[in-house]
Design a protein around this motif. Structure first.
Motif, short mmCIF file in Angstrom:
data_model
loop_
_atom_site.label_atom_id
_atom_site.label_comp_id
_atom_site.label_asym_id
_atom_site.label_seq_id
_atom_site.Cartn_x
_atom_site.Cartn_y
_atom_site.Cartn_z
N LYS A 50 0.81 -1.23 0.00
CA LYS A 50 0.00 0.00 0.00
C LYS A 50 0.84 1.27 0.00
O LYS A 50 0.29 2.35 -0.15
N ARG A 52 1.98 2.41 2.69
CA ARG A 52 1.38 3.09 3.84
C ARG A 52 2.45 3.32 4.89
O ARG A 52 3.26 2.43 5.18
N SER A 136 -7.78 -0.78 4.17
CA SER A 136 -8.45 -0.79 2.88
C SER A 136 -7.42 -1.10 1.79
O SER A 136 -6.25 -0.72 1.90
N ASN A 138 -6.26 -0.13 -1.03
CA ASN A 138 -5.93 0.89 -2.02
C ASN A 138 -4.53 1.43 -1.72
O ASN A 138 -4.09 1.37 -0.58
N SER A 144 -10.90 4.30 -1.43
CA SER A 144 -10.98 2.87 -1.10
C SER A 144 -11.70 2.08 -2.20
O SER A 144 -12.60 2.60 -2.84
N HIS A 223 -7.09 12.76 2.33
CA HIS A 223 -7.16 11.30 2.23
C HIS A 223 -8.33 10.97 1.33
O HIS A 223 -9.12 11.83 1.00
MG MG Z 1 -7.97 3.28 4.21
#
Ligand code: MG
Ligand code: TXA
Length: 322
Positions: A50, A52, A136, A138, A144, A223
């Motif tokens: 991700k 992230r 999620s 994405n 998402s 976001h």
């Molecule tokens: Mg998310």
């Protein structure tokens, strides 16, 4: 690089997860990107796929309410809420037990716990000996995914398998709450309307104030963003202000003059907020694929799922360049 496959083979998903690989899974809210929550090797793969940041904690997905106490300390009100709203689009922040790795909670003493409500994923969870950590599915910061195809568009080549459970029927991420001194604090508006929670606890939910150093990525201002700039507000005024641009409109059910019908995207002709929620992310993605200069979105009624719809549109707007 993986050769990303899409299918409905639960055994294949089980085998991959047992081997510390990650698998995209359907839920009633949005698709998740799942891995063995108790194995750092698997959890790291989730963050990497991700892109992230590691300071952003992950939700623990379990098969049943009975399992919660294995991973967290449960107070009375939280238990009541769990019994009412799980499985469902609802996540509880609870004090974690030692078994939950710090990587999952980003070092926090709290763990987010959810029991999804989707037959494929619930079958999957009952076949596993461990809970699934799943954000999620994405790339970080984007909208998402609410279908297997959306997951593929964002994570093709980065994960081995997408379990295809069709379109998500709620379409917005779970509502996240925490019980503190007998009060229920809302951390993220989502697919469970707060009115439903308030009816159970017989008092008002307290909306968490956002800190500059967010604990939840749902709290990051920018976001859930489209690549095309999106502005939310009074659409008639915004149309005037942006005359000459190639405009798309995202509305509840109203049609606007001066913009061609084909550029107007209505989320619910019958003005149903649940239907609008279900259509929101797929429509945002569709708009992003067309070359609009700007997306102008209405402010939705601030009740029921309208609260979460407005929240996501606000965050998408926070990424716009103007
Ligand atoms: Mg998310
Ligand atoms: O509906 C959902 O909740 C979906 C599906 C896949 O379950 N999941 C989801 O995950 O939206 P994610 O990671 O995109 O958003 C979860 C939010 C994040 O904002 C994260 O920071 C927050 O939950 N969160 C997770 N663990 C937390 C913790 N221990 N303390 C505070 N916030 C936490």
């Amino acid at each position: 690089m993986y050769n990303t496959e899409i299918g409905i083979d639960i055994d294949k998903a089980v085998a991959l997860l047992n081997a510390n690989e990650v698998v995209a899974i359907p839920t009633e809210t949005v698709y998740g990107l799942a891995g063995n929550a108790l194995k750092n090797e698997a959890v790291i793969k989730i963050f990497e796929a991700k892109k992230r940041p590691f300071f952003n904690p992950l939700i623990l997905h379990l098969a049943s309410v009975e399992l919660i106490e294995k991973f967290a300390w449960v107070d009375e009100i939280s238990l009541l809420l769990a019994q009412h709203f799980m499985p469902g689009p609802f996540t509880l922040l609870l004090n974690k037990k030692d078994i939950v790795p710090d990587l999952v909670t980003a070092g926090s003493a709290k763990v987010a716990i959810r029991i999804p409500n989707h037959s494929l994923t619930n079958q999957l969870l009952t076949q596993l000996k461990f809970p699934l950590a799943a954000p999620s599915a994405n790339p970080f910061g984007y909208v998402s995914p609410v279908s297997a195809k959306h997951v593929q568009q964002g994570l093709q080549g980065k994960i081995p398998y997408i379990l295809d459970g069709g379109n998500c029927n709620i379409g917005l991420e779970s509502t996240i709450v925490e019980v503190e001194n007998d009060n229920v604090i809302l951390h993220r508006a989502g697919g469970l309307a707060i009115e439903e929670i308030e009816a159970i606890i017989s008092k008002k939910i307290i909306v968490a104030t956002h800190h500059s150093k967010p604990q939840t990525s749902g709290q990051l201002k920018s976001h859930y963003a489209t690549t095309t700039d999106l502005l939310q507000g009074n659409v008639d005024e915004l149309i005037k202000k942006h005359q000459g641009k190639n405009i798309a409109i995202l509305s509840f059910k109203k049609q606007y003059d001066n913009v061609e019908t084909q550029n107007q995207f209505i989320l619910s002709p019958s003005e149903n907020l649940n239907e609008a929620a279900q259509n929101l992310f797929a429509t945002m993605r569709k708009l992003d694929e067309i070359n609009y200069d700007i997306i102008l979105a209405e402010v939705f009624p601030n009740k029921g799922l309208g609260l979460a719809i407005n929240d996501r549109l606000q965050r998408a707007q926070a990424s716009a360049k103007e």
